[in-house]
Design a protein around this motif. Structure first.
Motif, PDB file in Angstrom:
ATOM      1  N   GLU A 107      19.382  60.588   3.704  1.00  0.00           N
ATOM      2  CA  GLU A 107      20.803  60.921   3.678  1.00  0.00           C
ATOM      3  C   GLU A 107      21.141  61.652   2.380  1.00  0.00           C
ATOM      4  O   GLU A 107      20.673  61.269   1.312  1.00  0.00           O
ATOM      5  N   ILE A 108      21.965  62.679   2.490  1.00  0.00           N
ATOM      6  CA  ILE A 108      22.407  63.422   1.318  1.00  0.00           C
ATOM      7  C   ILE A 108      23.616  62.720   0.716  1.00  0.00           C
ATOM      8  O   ILE A 108      24.600  62.462   1.402  1.00  0.00           O
ATOM      9  N   LEU A 109      23.515  62.405  -0.568  1.00  0.00           N
ATOM     10  CA  LEU A 109      24.636  61.771  -1.258  1.00  0.00           C
ATOM     11  C   LEU A 109      25.855  62.688  -1.282  1.00  0.00           C
ATOM     12  O   LEU A 109      25.738  63.889  -1.496  1.00  0.00           O
ATOM     13  N   ASP A 112      31.555  60.228  -1.434  1.00  0.00           N
ATOM     14  CA  ASP A 112      32.123  59.062  -0.766  1.00  0.00           C
ATOM     15  C   ASP A 112      31.112  58.398   0.159  1.00  0.00           C
ATOM     16  O   ASP A 112      31.460  57.855   1.202  1.00  0.00           O
ATOM     17  N   THR A 113      29.843  58.428  -0.224  1.00  0.00           N
ATOM     18  CA  THR A 113      28.801  57.779   0.564  1.00  0.00           C
ATOM     19  C   THR A 113      28.963  56.264   0.477  1.00  0.00           C
ATOM     20  O   THR A 113      29.207  55.720  -0.603  1.00  0.00           O
ATOM     21  N   VAL A 114      28.833  55.585   1.609  1.00  0.00           N
ATOM     22  CA  VAL A 114      28.911  54.125   1.637  1.00  0.00           C
ATOM     23  C   VAL A 114      27.617  53.577   2.225  1.00  0.00           C
ATOM     24  O   VAL A 114      27.180  53.994   3.296  1.00  0.00           O
ATOM     25  N   PHE A 115      27.001  52.636   1.502  1.00  0.00           N
ATOM     26  CA  PHE A 115      25.785  51.968   1.969  1.00  0.00           C
ATOM     27  C   PHE A 115      25.984  50.464   1.844  1.00  0.00           C
ATOM     28  O   PHE A 115      26.148  49.945   0.743  1.00  0.00           O
ATOM     29  N   GLU A 116      26.006  49.790   2.978  1.00  0.00           N
ATOM     30  CA  GLU A 116      26.151  48.325   3.006  1.00  0.00           C
ATOM     31  C   GLU A 116      27.354  47.864   2.168  1.00  0.00           C
ATOM     32  O   GLU A 116      27.287  46.889   1.427  1.00  0.00           O
ATOM     33  N   GLY A 117      28.459  48.597   2.303  1.00  0.00           N
ATOM     34  CA  GLY A 117      29.679  48.235   1.608  1.00  0.00           C
ATOM     35  C   GLY A 117      29.761  48.702   0.171  1.00  0.00           C
ATOM     36  O   GLY A 117      30.772  48.484  -0.502  1.00  0.00           O
ATOM     37  N   ILE A 118      28.720  49.362  -0.327  1.00  0.00           N
ATOM     38  CA  ILE A 118      28.674  49.865  -1.701  1.00  0.00           C
ATOM     39  C   ILE A 118      29.018  51.350  -1.689  1.00  0.00           C
ATOM     40  O   ILE A 118      28.393  52.135  -0.965  1.00  0.00           O
ATOM     41  N   THR A 123      27.242  62.488  -8.666  1.00  0.00           N
ATOM     42  CA  THR A 123      27.824  63.119  -9.841  1.00  0.00           C
ATOM     43  C   THR A 123      26.966  64.302 -10.291  1.00  0.00           C
ATOM     44  O   THR A 123      25.805  64.421  -9.915  1.00  0.00           O
ATOM     45  N   VAL A 124      27.563  65.153 -11.106  1.00  0.00           N
ATOM     46  CA  VAL A 124      26.877  66.357 -11.567  1.00  0.00           C
ATOM     47  C   VAL A 124      25.973  66.031 -12.754  1.00  0.00           C
ATOM     48  O   VAL A 124      26.104  65.006 -13.413  1.00  0.00           O
ATOM     49  N   GLY A 125      25.053  66.939 -13.027  1.00  0.00           N
ATOM     50  CA  GLY A 125      24.202  66.849 -14.200  1.00  0.00           C
ATOM     51  C   GLY A 125      23.750  68.232 -14.608  1.00  0.00           C
ATOM     52  O   GLY A 125      23.824  69.179 -13.810  1.00  0.00           O
ATOM     53  N   GLN A 126      23.284  68.354 -15.847  1.00  0.00           N
ATOM     54  CA  GLN A 126      22.784  69.639 -16.344  1.00  0.00           C
ATOM     55  C   GLN A 126      21.474  69.373 -17.085  1.00  0.00           C
ATOM     56  O   GLN A 126      21.460  68.804 -18.170  1.00  0.00           O
ATOM     57  N   HIS A 127      20.382  69.808 -16.474  1.00  0.00           N
ATOM     58  CA  HIS A 127      19.020  69.459 -16.928  1.00  0.00           C
ATOM     59  C   HIS A 127      18.567  70.413 -18.035  1.00  0.00           C
ATOM     60  O   HIS A 127      17.569  71.127 -17.894  1.00  0.00           O
ATOM     61  N   GLN A 138      18.581  72.054 -10.000  1.00  0.00           N
ATOM     62  CA  GLN A 138      19.709  71.163  -9.767  1.00  0.00           C
ATOM     63  C   GLN A 138      19.297  69.703  -9.849  1.00  0.00           C
ATOM     64  O   GLN A 138      18.205  69.314  -9.413  1.00  0.00           O
ATOM     65  N   VAL A 139      20.170  68.884 -10.420  1.00  0.00           N
ATOM     66  CA  VAL A 139      19.959  67.441 -10.526  1.00  0.00           C
ATOM     67  C   VAL A 139      21.278  66.738 -10.216  1.00  0.00           C
ATOM     68  O   VAL A 139      22.330  67.366 -10.141  1.00  0.00           O
ATOM     69  N   CYS A 140      21.216  65.430 -10.073  1.00  0.00           N
ATOM     70  CA  CYS A 140      22.454  64.675  -9.862  1.00  0.00           C
ATOM     71  C   CYS A 140      22.361  63.317 -10.529  1.00  0.00           C
ATOM     72  O   CYS A 140      21.288  62.876 -10.957  1.00  0.00           O
ATOM     73  N   GLY A 141      23.501  62.664 -10.614  1.00  0.00           N
ATOM     74  CA  GLY A 141      23.589  61.262 -10.972  1.00  0.00           C
ATOM     75  C   GLY A 141      24.321  60.537  -9.865  1.00  0.00           C
ATOM     76  O   GLY A 141      24.618  61.121  -8.809  1.00  0.00           O
ATOM     77  N   VAL A 142      24.637  59.263 -10.080  1.00  0.00           N
ATOM     78  CA  VAL A 142      25.344  58.508  -9.048  1.00  0.00           C
ATOM     79  C   VAL A 142      26.126  57.359  -9.680  1.00  0.00           C
ATOM     80  O   VAL A 142      25.678  56.717 -10.623  1.00  0.00           O
ATOM     81  N   ILE A 143      27.328  57.146  -9.150  1.00  0.00           N
ATOM     82  CA  ILE A 143      28.169  56.001  -9.494  1.00  0.00           C
ATOM     83  C   ILE A 143      28.027  54.950  -8.396  1.00  0.00           C
ATOM     84  O   ILE A 143      28.079  55.274  -7.208  1.00  0.00           O
TER      85      ILE A 143
END
Length: 252
Positions: A107-109, A112-118, A123-127, A138-143
């Motif tokens: 699955e592509i993040l 507003d992705t929801v997994f098991e209620g989470i 988020t963006v990033g700059q490598h 391209q890179v990403c982060g996640v909350i």
């Protein structure tokens, strides 16, 4: 919440009753050649062994791969992870490659992705900075957000820049994991955070706990744990910025 530093950017997170494996590099010590045009050309990667068994590491509910560089998702991870395990990736290009490796639940993040209620927020990033970005890609982060837990932000492979500052301002995370080994090639500058970048994160989120990952595991690292801890001590922020050894756990 339980956060275990494994090796490099590989982290295991238990959050709201679910277990996540982040950026798995699972090869034995010395399995891959050193990154060229960088420090320690006489040392193969990874530089250190895993602190726990692969069987333990892959016993998770989901995997998050922030990008496909070999020090974040390696050939051994491709071989040993269950083909039906939930895999979260940053974009269609990465999803296509992971699906081609035989994974069936990719699955592509989104924001507003929801997994098991989470709630998982990409988020963006700059490598890196400047021309090196043409190579690093391209890179990403996640909350991570759930009513029963503190808000967690995994910054991923990024330097400090306005995008990270905006993520902190918008989301106000309680716990932040940054990749902070100041890894770099002989030219082109830092690819991930160094000590000054980490200090900027602290200044932008002084009430958060910051965990520094991605240290001393791949040959092109430039910031040691010892040097970082000394810097943090000088700034008197050792209570706010944590520098785990491989295998170390934190509970929040």
């Amino acid at each position: 919440m339980n956060i275990q530093q494994i090796r490099n950017a590989t982290v295991v997170i238990e959050y709201a009753g679910k277990k996540f494996l982040i950026d798995p590099i699972l090869a034995k010590k010395g399995a891959y050649p050193p990154y060229p045009n960088s420090l320690r050309q006489d040392q193969n990667n990874p530089l250190v062994s895993l602190p726990t068994s692969i069987d333990q590491l892959i016993n998770v509910d989901a995997v998050i791969v922030t990008h496909l560089h070999v020090d974040h998702f390696d050939e051994v991870a491709k071989e040993v992870l269950p083909r039906a395990i939930k895999m979260f990736v940053q974009n269609e290009e990465d999803a296509k490659e992971i699906k081609s490796a035989g994974f069936t639940n990719v699955e592509i993040l989104q924001e507003d992705t929801v997994f098991e209620g989470i709630l998982l927020i990409k988020t963006v990033g700059q490598h890196g900075r400047g021309k090196i970005l043409e190579i690093t890609g391209q890179v990403c982060g996640v909350i991570f957000h759930h009513p029963s837990e503190k808000k967690l932000y995994i910054a991923g492979d990024t330097v400090w820049y306005g995008g990270v500052e905006n993520v902190l301002e918008k989301n106000k995370p309680d716990i932040i994991i940054v990749n902070g080994g100041d890894n770099q090639f002989l030219q082109g500058g830092s690819l991930i955070m160094g000590k000054d970048d980490i200090y900027e994160v602290y200044l932008a989120a002084p009430n958060a706990k910051i965990i520094v990952s991605h240290m001393e595991a791949i040959n092109h690292w430039a910031l040691s744990r010892k040097e970082l801890r000394s810097f943090l001590n000088e700034k008197e922020i050792t209570d706010y910025v944590l520098v785990p050894e491989d295998g170390e756990n934190y509970k929040f």
